[in-house]
Structure formats: C-alpha cells, structure tokens
Design a protein around this motif. Structure first.
Motif, PDB file in Angstrom:
ATOM      1  N   ASN A 391      41.475 -67.348 -77.564  1.00  0.00           N
ATOM      2  CA  ASN A 391      40.598 -68.326 -76.911  1.00  0.00           C
ATOM      3  C   ASN A 391      40.203 -69.374 -77.953  1.00  0.00           C
ATOM      4  OD1 ASN A 391      38.632 -69.833 -75.660  1.00  0.00           O
ATOM      5  ND2 ASN A 391      37.159 -68.167 -75.461  1.00  0.00           N
ATOM      6  N   PRO A 392      40.755 -70.597 -77.888  1.00  0.00           N
ATOM      7  CA  PRO A 392      40.484 -71.594 -78.930  1.00  0.00           C
ATOM      8  C   PRO A 392      39.200 -72.375 -78.709  1.00  0.00           C
ATOM      9  CG  PRO A 392      42.044 -72.499 -77.366  1.00  0.00           C
ATOM     10  CD  PRO A 392      41.708 -71.115 -76.882  1.00  0.00           C
ATOM     11  N   TYR A 393      38.459 -72.090 -77.646  1.00  0.00           N
ATOM     12  CA  TYR A 393      37.298 -72.895 -77.283  1.00  0.00           C
ATOM     13  C   TYR A 393      36.005 -72.318 -77.874  1.00  0.00           C
ATOM     14  CZ  TYR A 393      40.789 -74.320 -73.864  1.00  0.00           C
ATOM     15  OH  TYR A 393      41.943 -74.741 -73.275  1.00  0.00           O
ATOM     16  N   THR A 394      34.972 -73.132 -77.870  1.00  0.00           N
ATOM     17  CA  THR A 394      33.667 -72.685 -78.357  1.00  0.00           C
ATOM     18  C   THR A 394      32.842 -72.026 -77.264  1.00  0.00           C
ATOM     19  OG1 THR A 394      32.762 -74.903 -77.931  1.00  0.00           O
ATOM     20  CG2 THR A 394      33.599 -74.450 -80.149  1.00  0.00           C
ATOM     21  N   SER A 395      33.374 -71.923 -76.066  1.00  0.00           N
ATOM     22  CA  SER A 395      32.717 -71.224 -74.966  1.00  0.00           C
ATOM     23  C   SER A 395      33.616 -70.091 -74.491  1.00  0.00           C
ATOM     24  CB  SER A 395      32.441 -72.191 -73.803  1.00  0.00           C
ATOM     25  OG  SER A 395      31.477 -73.151 -74.158  1.00  0.00           O
ATOM     26  N   ALA A 396      33.003 -69.149 -73.814  1.00  0.00           N
ATOM     27  CA  ALA A 396      33.755 -68.005 -73.302  1.00  0.00           C
ATOM     28  C   ALA A 396      34.578 -68.413 -72.090  1.00  0.00           C
ATOM     29  CB  ALA A 396      32.801 -66.874 -72.942  1.00  0.00           C
ATOM     30  N   LEU A 397      35.613 -67.625 -71.818  1.00  0.00           N
ATOM     31  CA  LEU A 397      36.445 -67.816 -70.638  1.00  0.00           C
ATOM     32  C   LEU A 397      36.137 -66.719 -69.625  1.00  0.00           C
ATOM     33  CD1 LEU A 397      39.904 -68.490 -72.346  1.00  0.00           C
ATOM     34  CD2 LEU A 397      38.255 -70.182 -71.549  1.00  0.00           C
ATOM     35  N   VAL A 398      36.307 -67.058 -68.338  1.00  0.00           N
ATOM     36  CA  VAL A 398      36.215 -66.043 -67.299  1.00  0.00           C
ATOM     37  C   VAL A 398      37.505 -65.222 -67.347  1.00  0.00           C
ATOM     38  CG1 VAL A 398      36.063 -65.600 -64.836  1.00  0.00           C
ATOM     39  CG2 VAL A 398      34.746 -67.471 -65.848  1.00  0.00           C
ATOM     40  N   PRO A 399      37.425 -63.924 -67.663  1.00  0.00           N
ATOM     41  CA  PRO A 399      38.659 -63.135 -67.812  1.00  0.00           C
ATOM     42  C   PRO A 399      39.346 -62.896 -66.475  1.00  0.00           C
ATOM     43  CG  PRO A 399      36.745 -61.735 -68.048  1.00  0.00           C
ATOM     44  CD  PRO A 399      36.223 -63.137 -67.920  1.00  0.00           C
ATOM     45  N   GLU A 400      40.664 -62.869 -66.499  1.00  0.00           N
ATOM     46  CA  GLU A 400      41.476 -62.597 -65.320  1.00  0.00           C
ATOM     47  C   GLU A 400      42.673 -61.759 -65.726  1.00  0.00           C
ATOM     48  OE1 GLU A 400      42.604 -65.959 -62.956  1.00  0.00           O
ATOM     49  OE2 GLU A 400      40.865 -67.148 -63.575  1.00  0.00           O
ATOM     50  N   THR A 401      43.276 -61.093 -64.740  1.00  0.00           N
ATOM     51  CA  THR A 401      44.553 -60.427 -64.966  1.00  0.00           C
ATOM     52  C   THR A 401      45.645 -61.481 -64.933  1.00  0.00           C
ATOM     53  OG1 THR A 401      43.836 -58.311 -64.055  1.00  0.00           O
ATOM     54  CG2 THR A 401      46.197 -58.756 -64.050  1.00  0.00           C
ATOM     55  N   LEU A 402      46.405 -61.558 -66.003  1.00  0.00           N
ATOM     56  CA  LEU A 402      47.408 -62.594 -66.151  1.00  0.00           C
ATOM     57  C   LEU A 402      48.809 -61.985 -66.071  1.00  0.00           C
ATOM     58  CD1 LEU A 402      45.740 -64.504 -69.123  1.00  0.00           C
ATOM     59  CD2 LEU A 402      45.515 -64.995 -66.680  1.00  0.00           C
ATOM     60  N   GLN A 403      49.769 -62.868 -65.978  1.00  0.00           N
ATOM     61  CA  GLN A 403      51.162 -62.436 -65.938  1.00  0.00           C
ATOM     62  C   GLN A 403      51.969 -63.257 -66.926  1.00  0.00           C
ATOM     63  OE1 GLN A 403      54.093 -63.383 -62.694  1.00  0.00           O
ATOM     64  NE2 GLN A 403      53.820 -61.205 -62.195  1.00  0.00           N
ATOM     65  N   LEU A 404      52.804 -62.541 -67.685  1.00  0.00           N
ATOM     66  CA  LEU A 404      53.639 -63.168 -68.692  1.00  0.00           C
ATOM     67  C   LEU A 404      55.081 -63.145 -68.206  1.00  0.00           C
ATOM     68  CD1 LEU A 404      52.932 -64.348 -71.480  1.00  0.00           C
ATOM     69  CD2 LEU A 404      53.757 -62.232 -72.497  1.00  0.00           C
ATOM     70  N   GLU A 405      55.746 -64.264 -68.344  1.00  0.00           N
ATOM     71  CA  GLU A 405      57.146 -64.366 -67.947  1.00  0.00           C
ATOM     72  C   GLU A 405      57.971 -64.777 -69.157  1.00  0.00           C
ATOM     73  OE1 GLU A 405      58.555 -66.262 -64.055  1.00  0.00           O
ATOM     74  OE2 GLU A 405      59.137 -67.757 -65.572  1.00  0.00           O
ATOM     75  N   VAL A 406      59.000 -63.992 -69.460  1.00  0.00           N
ATOM     76  CA  VAL A 406      59.866 -64.249 -70.607  1.00  0.00           C
ATOM     77  C   VAL A 406      61.254 -64.575 -70.076  1.00  0.00           C
ATOM     78  CG1 VAL A 406      60.751 -63.391 -72.802  1.00  0.00           C
ATOM     79  CG2 VAL A 406      58.510 -62.638 -71.976  1.00  0.00           C
ATOM     80  N   ALA A 407      61.715 -65.802 -70.274  1.00  0.00           N
ATOM     81  CA  ALA A 407      63.013 -66.250 -69.785  1.00  0.00           C
ATOM     82  C   ALA A 407      63.910 -66.613 -70.955  1.00  0.00           C
ATOM     83  CB  ALA A 407      62.845 -67.445 -68.851  1.00  0.00           C
ATOM     84  N   GLY A 408      65.220 -66.568 -70.690  1.00  0.00           N
ATOM     85  CA  GLY A 408      66.175 -66.954 -71.725  1.00  0.00           C
ATOM     86  C   GLY A 408      66.621 -65.815 -72.616  1.00  0.00           C
ATOM     87  N   LEU A 409      66.427 -64.555 -72.169  1.00  0.00           N
ATOM     88  CA  LEU A 409      66.893 -63.422 -72.975  1.00  0.00           C
ATOM     89  C   LEU A 409      68.415 -63.460 -73.085  1.00  0.00           C
ATOM     90  CD1 LEU A 409      64.597 -60.574 -71.569  1.00  0.00           C
ATOM     91  CD2 LEU A 409      64.317 -61.874 -73.687  1.00  0.00           C
ATOM     92  N   PRO A 410      68.975 -63.073 -74.207  1.00  0.00           N
ATOM     93  CA  PRO A 410      70.412 -63.240 -74.422  1.00  0.00           C
ATOM     94  C   PRO A 410      71.235 -62.137 -73.748  1.00  0.00           C
ATOM     95  CG  PRO A 410      69.418 -62.242 -76.348  1.00  0.00           C
ATOM     96  CD  PRO A 410      68.302 -62.543 -75.402  1.00  0.00           C
ATOM     97  N   SER A 411      72.556 -62.378 -73.720  1.00  0.00           N
ATOM     98  CA  SER A 411      73.526 -61.343 -73.345  1.00  0.00           C
ATOM     99  C   SER A 411      74.068 -60.709 -74.626  1.00  0.00           C
ATOM    100  CB  SER A 411      74.676 -61.945 -72.538  1.00  0.00           C
ATOM    101  OG  SER A 411      74.214 -62.419 -71.284  1.00  0.00           O
ATOM    102  N   VAL A 412      74.254 -59.377 -74.567  1.00  0.00           N
ATOM    103  CA  VAL A 412      74.666 -58.623 -75.750  1.00  0.00           C
ATOM    104  C   VAL A 412      75.927 -57.837 -75.408  1.00  0.00           C
ATOM    105  CG1 VAL A 412      73.978 -56.882 -77.438  1.00  0.00           C
ATOM    106  CG2 VAL A 412      72.285 -58.473 -76.517  1.00  0.00           C
ATOM    107  N   GLN A 413      76.900 -57.861 -76.303  1.00  0.00           N
ATOM    108  CA  GLN A 413      78.113 -57.062 -76.139  1.00  0.00           C
ATOM    109  C   GLN A 413      77.983 -55.773 -76.958  1.00  0.00           C
ATOM    110  OE1 GLN A 413      78.614 -60.521 -77.121  1.00  0.00           O
ATOM    111  NE2 GLN A 413      78.500 -60.910 -74.902  1.00  0.00           N
ATOM    112  N   VAL A 414      78.389 -54.661 -76.345  1.00  0.00           N
ATOM    113  CA  VAL A 414      78.433 -53.368 -77.028  1.00  0.00           C
ATOM    114  C   VAL A 414      79.881 -53.137 -77.462  1.00  0.00           C
ATOM    115  CG1 VAL A 414      77.944 -50.900 -76.868  1.00  0.00           C
ATOM    116  CG2 VAL A 414      76.544 -52.535 -75.594  1.00  0.00           C
ATOM    117  N   ILE A 415      80.123 -53.087 -78.752  1.00  0.00           N
ATOM    118  CA  ILE A 415      81.473 -52.970 -79.302  1.00  0.00           C
ATOM    119  C   ILE A 415      81.717 -51.529 -79.767  1.00  0.00           C
ATOM    120  CG2 ILE A 415      83.126 -53.920 -80.946  1.00  0.00           C
ATOM    121  CD1 ILE A 415      82.036 -55.958 -78.939  1.00  0.00           C
ATOM    122  N   ASN A 416      82.848 -50.960 -79.306  1.00  0.00           N
ATOM    123  CA  ASN A 416      83.279 -49.644 -79.756  1.00  0.00           C
ATOM    124  C   ASN A 416      84.069 -49.836 -81.046  1.00  0.00           C
ATOM    125  OD1 ASN A 416      84.643 -47.167 -80.208  1.00  0.00           O
ATOM    126  ND2 ASN A 416      84.589 -46.692 -78.004  1.00  0.00           N
TER     127      ASN A 416
END
Length: 541
Positions: A391-416
């Motif tokens: 929280n970068p502010y000098t006042s408090a925030l009203v807390p909430e349940t949030l959701q994080l979205e992570v996009a752009g994860l790579p493709s991985v090859q499994v090599i024998n």
C-alpha cells in the motif's frame, strides 16, 4: 519784511524736506519692488523646476508602466528578482522578466531605467556617477539599497541650441511584490458556510485551500507578529498600506511592531499580494478545477471525485476500520480509508487506487508421478508461488479479496537424454488454466493490522497445496494463504497437474528446454454483481 523772508525760507525748507522724503520713499519703493520681483522670479523658477521634475517623474512612471505591460503583461511571462544572480547590493532587488514559452535562462529585460533600448539586458548601473538612489535609508534602513541608472531627457529645438539639449533626468525601478510575504491578510474563513463548505470537515480544510498570508518573521525565523491572531484580527481586515503594519501588536502582544521593523523589512513584507490567475504555459486564465475537473480530462476528474474512492464513515465496509469512526459525527471524520478503484487513463495521465506489486515468485517443476507404480510413469507438473503487495498511500485501504492473473507462461519441452527424443511439450499457460488465476483472500483473524490494509504496509500470499492432478482450475482462482511469507509448510507439494499423454521410463534421464518468456501479472477486484475490474498491470522484463 524780515518776517516775510523768514516765512518764505521756512516754506522752502519744508518743501525741500518733503521732496527729499518723497525721493527716499520712491527709492525704498523701487528697492522693495526689485526685491519682491527677484523673490517672485525665484519662486516662479522654483515652481517651474518643480513642475518640470514632476513631469519628468510622470514620464518615468509612464515608461515604467509601459515596460511592465510590454514585457510582464503576457500570460506566459514570470518575474523574479536578481537576488540569486549575484551582483552589487544595489541591484539585488532588480526585477527580471522571463518568458515561459521560450524557457530561456536569460531574462527578457530588467524593469529598471537604462533598459529602454533594443537590447534591454543591462543589470547594473554603468558607474556610480550615472546612478541615483531610489530606495535608501529612510525607506529600507539601508543606504543605497536600490540604485537606478540616471537617464537624460534630450530634446531638439531649444532656443539658442543647435542640436539636442538636455532638459532633465529621470530614473525608475519596479519592485517585485510577488517575492514578498503577505503578512497583513485576515482570516475570513469563519463566515464561509455555503456549499460545498457546508460541513465541518470541509471548513477545517479551508485554510489549506485559501491564501491566508504568512506570519511575519525576522532573519532568525522568529515570528515578529501575526495579523490573524486574536489581538490583531480586528484591525488586519482594514489594512491597506504596509506602513500600517507598524501599528499591529508583536507576538508578545505587549508592544507594537514599530516603524523601524517595517522599514527593515521593506523588501520582505507586503500587506496583500494580488495577481492575475494566469497560466504561464500555455497562457490564458486559470480555471476553477474544483467546479470543472473535467477540463483536465477524465483522469483528473476521477481523482477530484473523492466521494467515489473514499469510504463513507457512516456506512463503513467490512472489515470495519479499527479503531472505529467517531460515533457522534462520523461524516466529519478526516481519517478515511480509500476504496480500490480501477485506473482511468487519458492524455498520458493515469489515476487509480490499488496496491503495488513489490515481490513475486512463481516456480514450476516437472517430474514423474510417484503415485503410479511400474517401469513407465506419467509426468506431472507442480507450481508454487508467493506474492507481496504494498500500500503506497498515506491512508489505509478498504481490504478486499483480490484475484491475480498470470499470462504469458512459456511452453517447455521434456527431452529424453537416453533416446534424444522429445517426450512431451508442456504449455504451462493452458495447463494451469490459460492464464493462471490465483485468489488472494483477505482474512482478519482477529488482528488489528488485518482490519484494514494499513498505510505503507506490505501483505504476502503464498500458494496452498493442491494434490488433485486432474481437477479443472477453480473459477475464483487457485487458493492462497494470507499473511505468510513462507512456502515450507503451506505450499507442500504445490499445485499439481497431470501432463496429458506423457510417459517416460524410470531409467531415462530427462531435462527441460524452452525459450524465455515475458510474463504479465494483472490484479483484479471482484464486483458485487459479478464480473471483475482490472486494478493494476505489471510486466516482467
């Protein structure tokens, strides 16, 4: 006969005396007339010189006003004194004019006599003999405080003169009232009770929004007097000249300020500074953005709409603020919490209320499924994460349940490595829901520092163990543990997912191969009626 002769002699003597008296009177009259004529001539000459001096001063005033209008009149101009530029003491109070449109460090001119030519950039008098004192000991307490170049008034057509003749001199200087402290203003905020200042809270903020002047201080920084205190307030509203400041009471309320103090601060104190509310860039008059915030675009209008993102103390959100709002008059409380608000962007300006990502850890591992027996086993992936938001502010925030979205994860090859073949290609993005969604719940747990998102505080969430390899990703996102900074217990085996159509021999050696990827992390808040709002976006290098 003798008697007649004596009588005639007496008559002649009397006539002679009368004649001599008349001659003496006439002589006295002529002398008196000459003296009176001489005095009258001198008085007339003095009046003529005085009138000429006044005309010269009027001409200097006209020139000074013309220079002010020409150089300082446009909205893009600003003024300052030469105090920070060095030079003789007699020139530090010269007023320079700068053009904000050109942003040149060199002033357009100095508002002092001698700068009326094509290149009006002279700062100091050329010599001591060409300057005259305009502000001295009787005005500021210092001799030679302001010296201005003395300019000659040259005219043609003077009787008996072939060329231009000097008929007088003039000198002028323009002081900058804008650099002085307004020490004579009264506090009139008590009478402002109309909308939008019809609440006690906004009235308390009036001193932050109105120019109420400054307390007059000396060189040591001590307050000499304050025109707004209880002793001076009845008189400060009627001040119109700086000389009247001498009649106000000092800070001790026992003695008056005095003429000498006012004189010593001639260049520091002003009763009231007045200015045109102009914009130096790009010009034009300023507009009242409190009434029309939309003039600066939707982002500024969103910032100015405090009611939209500040909690109403009469209807606090859950969890409620701790300590609670005062019960007598909650609407007047200055201690408010901000509500999370999606960003509004316009013309390169963005406004929103949201925490900032300060730490983010996301790890993946691929291995054979140990719960399956036999020489050939399927592959599975495990994911663990930990994320910290600030929280970068000098006042408090009203807390909430949030959701994080992570996009752009790579493709991985499994090599024998034994056979030199690709066993599987794992698209981590689609394997974990495409994109990966993580729930960031807020839990109070009876702790005061969890009743609100406190100012300046960071809070951390870490992943929870999920051993169900084939279950679809939850709509709300994978679960996380709040208020923890460790992965050792809660993360356990991580969030496991089976890799479709992938098997490998227990005896094979494997390694992973893939390209670098740019990951985008987005923070959302849930809407009461369904859906969600984007609060913040962070992109990895």
């Amino acid at each position: 006969m003798e008697a007649n002769r004596r009588r005639r002699m007496q008559e002649r003597g009397f006539a002679l005396l009368l004649t001599l008296g008349l001659l003496a009177f006439l002589t006295l009259l002529l002398v008196a007339s000459g003296v009176a004529l001489k005095i009258e001539t001198r008085v007339s000459d003095q009046h003529a010189r005085q009138a000429q001096a006044r005309h010269n001063a009027l001409m200097a005033l006209t020139i000074a006003l013309g220079r002010i209008q020409t150089f300082a009149g446009p909205d893009t101009r600003s003024t300052a004194t030469a105090a920070s530029l060095g030079g003789p003491v007699s020139t530090v109070h010269y007023t320079g004019v700068w053009d904000a449109a050109t942003r040149e460090a060199k002033p357009l001119t100095w508002l002092v006599s001698g700068n009326e030519g094509e290149n009006p950039l002279a700062v100091t008098p050329t010599s001591a003999g060409s300057a005259v004192e305009l502000v001295g000991r009787n005005t500021s307490g210092h001799a030679g405080d302001v010296m201005a170049p003395l300019k000659s008034i040259m005219v043609r057509g003077v009787p008996g003169q072939a060329g231009p003749s000097r008929v007088g001199n003039y000198a002028w200087w323009v002081g900058d009232e804008g650099v002085k402290a307004s020490v004579g203003l009264s506090d009139d905020t008590a009478g402002i009770s109309y909308a939008p200042f019809d609440s006690e809270e906004l009235r308390r903020r009036l001193p932050q929004q109105l120019a109420l002047g400054a307390g007059a201080a000396d060189e040591a920084g001590s307050t000499v007097f304050d025109a707004r205190d209880a002793t001076n307030a009845p008189f400060s509203a009627r001040l119109f000249d700086r000389g009247q400041l001498a009649l106000l009471r000092r800070a001790d309320r026992l003695t008056t300020v005095g003429v000498e103090s006012v004189r010593q601060h001639f260049h520091d104190w002003s009763v009231e500074n007045c200015a045109v509310l102009a914009m130096t860039d790009p010009g034009g008059l300023r507009q009242d953005l409190s009434l029309r915030p939309d003039l600066r675009g939707p982002a500024f209008a969103a910032w100015a709409n405090y009611a939209n993102y500040m909690e109403d103390p009469a209807a606090p959100a859950t969890p409620s603020i701790s300590p609670s709002y005062p019960g007598a008059s909650p609407r007047e409380s200055l201690r408010r919490r901000y509500r999370l608000t999606p960003p509004v962007t316009a013309s390169g300006v963005t406004f929103g209320v949201a925490p900032v990502l300060s730490y983010f850890l996301l790890t993946f591992s691929v291995r054979t499924d140990q719960s399956v027996s036999g020489p050939v086993r399927p592959l599975e992936a495990r994911a663990r994460w930990m994320t910290t938001w600030w929280n970068p502010y000098t006042s408090a925030l009203v807390p909430e349940t949030l959701q994080l979205e992570v996009a752009g994860l790579p493709s991985v090859q499994v090599i024998n490595d034994t056979l030199g073949t690709t066993v599987a290609t794992i698209d981590l993005d689609s394997l974990y829901g495409g994109p990966l969604c993580i729930s960031l719940p807020w839990q109070t747990a009876g702790r005061d520092d969890q009743q609100s998102w406190l100012p300046g505080r960071v809070y951390t969430w870490s992943s929870l163990e999920d051993l169900n390899k084939n279950s679809p990703p939850p709509i709300a996102g994978f679960a996380s543990m709040f208020y923890t900074r460790t992965l050792s217990i809660a993360a356990g085996q991580g969030v496991q997912r089976a890799i479709p159509s992938s098997t490998t021999s227990n005896a094979a050696q494997l390694h992973l191969q893939g390209n670098s990827a740019q990951v985008t992390v987005r923070l959302y808040r849930s809407l009461p009626g369904g859906g969600r709002e984007l609060l913040r976006t962070h992109v990895s290098p």
